[in-house]
Design a protein around this motif. Structure first.
Motif, PDB file in Angstrom:
ATOM      1  N   LEU A  29      57.981   5.902  36.366  1.00  0.00           N
ATOM      2  CA  LEU A  29      59.409   6.069  36.652  1.00  0.00           C
ATOM      3  C   LEU A  29      59.970   4.866  37.401  1.00  0.00           C
ATOM      4  N   VAL A  30      59.239   4.402  38.404  1.00  0.00           N
ATOM      5  CA  VAL A  30      59.697   3.232  39.171  1.00  0.00           C
ATOM      6  C   VAL A  30      59.712   1.992  38.281  1.00  0.00           C
ATOM      7  N   ALA A  31      58.659   1.806  37.486  1.00  0.00           N
ATOM      8  CA  ALA A  31      58.593   0.637  36.607  1.00  0.00           C
ATOM      9  C   ALA A  31      59.742   0.645  35.609  1.00  0.00           C
ATOM     10  N   TYR A  32      60.001   1.798  34.995  1.00  0.00           N
ATOM     11  CA  TYR A  32      61.085   1.887  34.012  1.00  0.00           C
ATOM     12  C   TYR A  32      62.429   1.554  34.662  1.00  0.00           C
ATOM     13  N   THR A  33      62.679   2.121  35.841  1.00  0.00           N
ATOM     14  CA  THR A  33      63.954   1.884  36.531  1.00  0.00           C
ATOM     15  C   THR A  33      64.137   0.411  36.877  1.00  0.00           C
ATOM     16  N   LEU A  34      63.086  -0.212  37.415  1.00  0.00           N
ATOM     17  CA  LEU A  34      63.176  -1.625  37.804  1.00  0.00           C
ATOM     18  C   LEU A  34      63.337  -2.531  36.585  1.00  0.00           C
ATOM     19  N   LEU A  35      62.599  -2.236  35.524  1.00  0.00           N
ATOM     20  CA  LEU A  35      62.676  -3.070  34.331  1.00  0.00           C
ATOM     21  C   LEU A  35      64.046  -2.964  33.663  1.00  0.00           C
ATOM     22  N   ARG A  36      64.581  -1.747  33.609  1.00  0.00           N
ATOM     23  CA  ARG A  36      65.913  -1.569  33.012  1.00  0.00           C
ATOM     24  C   ARG A  36      66.990  -2.249  33.858  1.00  0.00           C
ATOM     25  N   SER A  37      66.864  -2.121  35.196  1.00  0.00           N
ATOM     26  CA  SER A  37      67.853  -2.772  36.068  1.00  0.00           C
ATOM     27  C   SER A  37      67.760  -4.285  35.985  1.00  0.00           C
ATOM     28  N   GLY A  38      66.594  -4.785  35.573  1.00  0.00           N
ATOM     29  CA  GLY A  38      66.415  -6.224  35.408  1.00  0.00           C
ATOM     30  C   GLY A  38      66.879  -6.732  34.058  1.00  0.00           C
ATOM     31  N   GLY A  39      67.390  -5.821  33.217  1.00  0.00           N
ATOM     32  CA  GLY A  39      67.945  -6.238  31.933  1.00  0.00           C
ATOM     33  C   GLY A  39      67.026  -6.072  30.746  1.00  0.00           C
ATOM     34  N   MET A  40      65.838  -5.527  30.930  1.00  0.00           N
ATOM     35  CA  MET A  40      64.924  -5.346  29.807  1.00  0.00           C
ATOM     36  C   MET A  40      65.416  -4.213  28.912  1.00  0.00           C
ATOM     37  N   SER A  41      65.094  -4.296  27.637  1.00  0.00           N
ATOM     38  CA  SER A  41      65.518  -3.265  26.694  1.00  0.00           C
ATOM     39  C   SER A  41      64.832  -1.935  27.007  1.00  0.00           C
ATOM     40  N   THR A  42      65.455  -0.865  26.524  1.00  0.00           N
ATOM     41  CA  THR A  42      64.918   0.478  26.801  1.00  0.00           C
ATOM     42  C   THR A  42      63.514   0.639  26.250  1.00  0.00           C
ATOM     43  N   VAL A  43      63.295   0.254  24.997  1.00  0.00           N
ATOM     44  CA  VAL A  43      61.980   0.419  24.368  1.00  0.00           C
ATOM     45  C   VAL A  43      60.923  -0.397  25.094  1.00  0.00           C
ATOM     46  N   ALA A  44      61.230  -1.646  25.405  1.00  0.00           N
ATOM     47  CA  ALA A  44      60.259  -2.496  26.107  1.00  0.00           C
ATOM     48  C   ALA A  44      59.924  -1.928  27.482  1.00  0.00           C
ATOM     49  N   ALA A  45      60.934  -1.432  28.194  1.00  0.00           N
ATOM     50  CA  ALA A  45      60.695  -0.843  29.515  1.00  0.00           C
ATOM     51  C   ALA A  45      59.820   0.394  29.417  1.00  0.00           C
ATOM     52  N   LEU A  46      60.052   1.210  28.403  1.00  0.00           N
ATOM     53  CA  LEU A  46      59.232   2.411  28.211  1.00  0.00           C
ATOM     54  C   LEU A  46      57.787   2.050  27.898  1.00  0.00           C
ATOM     55  N   ILE A  47      57.605   1.063  27.029  1.00  0.00           N
ATOM     56  CA  ILE A  47      56.243   0.673  26.640  1.00  0.00           C
ATOM     57  C   ILE A  47      55.481   0.110  27.834  1.00  0.00           C
ATOM     58  N   ILE A  48      56.121  -0.752  28.610  1.00  0.00           N
ATOM     59  CA  ILE A  48      55.441  -1.328  29.780  1.00  0.00           C
ATOM     60  C   ILE A  48      55.158  -0.262  30.831  1.00  0.00           C
ATOM     61  N   SER A  49      56.098   0.671  31.035  1.00  0.00           N
ATOM     62  CA  SER A  49      55.858   1.739  32.008  1.00  0.00           C
ATOM     63  C   SER A  49      54.716   2.641  31.565  1.00  0.00           C
ATOM     64  N   GLY A  50      54.440   2.674  30.251  1.00  0.00           N
ATOM     65  CA  GLY A  50      53.318   3.477  29.750  1.00  0.00           C
ATOM     66  C   GLY A  50      51.963   2.907  30.096  1.00  0.00           C
ATOM     67  N   ILE A  51      51.940   1.673  30.627  1.00  0.00           N
ATOM     68  CA  ILE A  51      50.663   1.086  31.047  1.00  0.00           C
ATOM     69  C   ILE A  51      50.064   1.873  32.213  1.00  0.00           C
ATOM     70  N   PHE A  52      50.926   2.426  33.073  1.00  0.00           N
ATOM     71  CA  PHE A  52      50.434   3.128  34.261  1.00  0.00           C
ATOM     72  C   PHE A  52      49.565   4.343  33.909  1.00  0.00           C
ATOM     73  N   PRO A  53      50.015   5.254  33.027  1.00  0.00           N
ATOM     74  CA  PRO A  53      49.141   6.384  32.667  1.00  0.00           C
ATOM     75  C   PRO A  53      47.832   5.922  32.035  1.00  0.00           C
ATOM     76  N   ALA A  54      47.902   4.902  31.165  1.00  0.00           N
ATOM     77  CA  ALA A  54      46.680   4.396  30.535  1.00  0.00           C
ATOM     78  C   ALA A  54      45.725   3.828  31.579  1.00  0.00           C
TER      79      ALA A  54
END
Length: 222
Positions: A29-54
């Motif tokens: 959740l924190v990664a997605y919020t920070l990445l989106r606020s930094g201008g990253m696309s929604t899909v890219a932010a979701l994929i990178i935030s998925g690294i945490f569960p893995a």
């Protein structure tokens, strides 16, 4: 890990809770919020935030020296979601992957009703420990027909509940914003698991006592 080096159960539970909070909930959740606020696309932010569960699954596997079936299913869901997200560039399709583990678990519960022992009974024995007093009580109570029926009911309830959870998740993904859908997908499985666990403990203990009372009454009448 040898028996002499197993962590205390309380330490193990604290570690599991911490892993969930950091890698399954807070981190994504924190990664997605920070990445989106930094201008990253929604899909890219979701994929990178998925690294945490893995990463959490990988750490758990290294610590426990085994990768359980739930971890395998979650990883498979993450891979499917990542592929769908990259191919389609559709954030909603990526979020759908979160429903895969719940769907597999629901079908496993319902499918196990035809087995000799339902899935939730097997989980209960493993969770309590077959060599602990409570574990031996549960194993011993399996001889009572009412107790067996109770775990059939419990397993069916878990299966149906997780099918409902999958449906609710899909509705939320389709009808709300990506941020809300991500938050919902992270929180709702634990809410379902907690509620079902409390109900299972109360209902299972009630049915166990009832079965023991019926058995004691039958012995007295002889």
């Amino acid at each position: 890990m040898t028996a002499g080096h197993r962590p205390h159960p309380r330490v193990s539970r604290v570690r599991q809770v911490a892993m969930i909070l950091v890698f399954d909930l807070g981190g994504p959740l924190v990664a997605y919020t920070l990445l989106r606020s930094g201008g990253m696309s929604t899909v890219a932010a979701l994929i990178i935030s998925g690294i945490f569960p893995a990463l959490g699954i990988a750490i758990g596997a290294l610590v426990d020296r085994r990768l359980d079936i739930i971890g395998v299913v979650v990883l498979a869901g993450l891979v499917v979601g990542t592929v769908l997200g990259l191919i389609s560039n559709n954030a909603r399709l990526y979020l759908v992957e979160g429903a895969v583990p719940s769907l597999v678990f629901a079908l496993a519960c319902l499918g196990s009703l035809r087995a000799s022992k339902p899935l939730i009974y097997r989980f209960a024995v493993e969770l309590l420990g077959p060599d602990t007093p409570k574990g031996r009580d549960v194993i011993g109570a399996w001889q009572y027909r009412g107790f067996r029926r109770a775990f059939q009911v419990i397993t069916a309830a878990w299966g149906v509940a997780y099918l409902v959870e999958v449906a609710a998740r899909l509705v939320v993904v389709e009808t709300t914003s990506t941020g809300i859908a991500l938050l919902f997908s992270k929180l709702v499985p634990y809410a379902f698991a907690l509620g079902l666990s409390v109900w299972t403990l109360v209902y299972g203990e009630h049915e166990k006592k009832k079965a023991e009372q019926l058995a004691a009454a039958a012995v007295t009448e002889r």
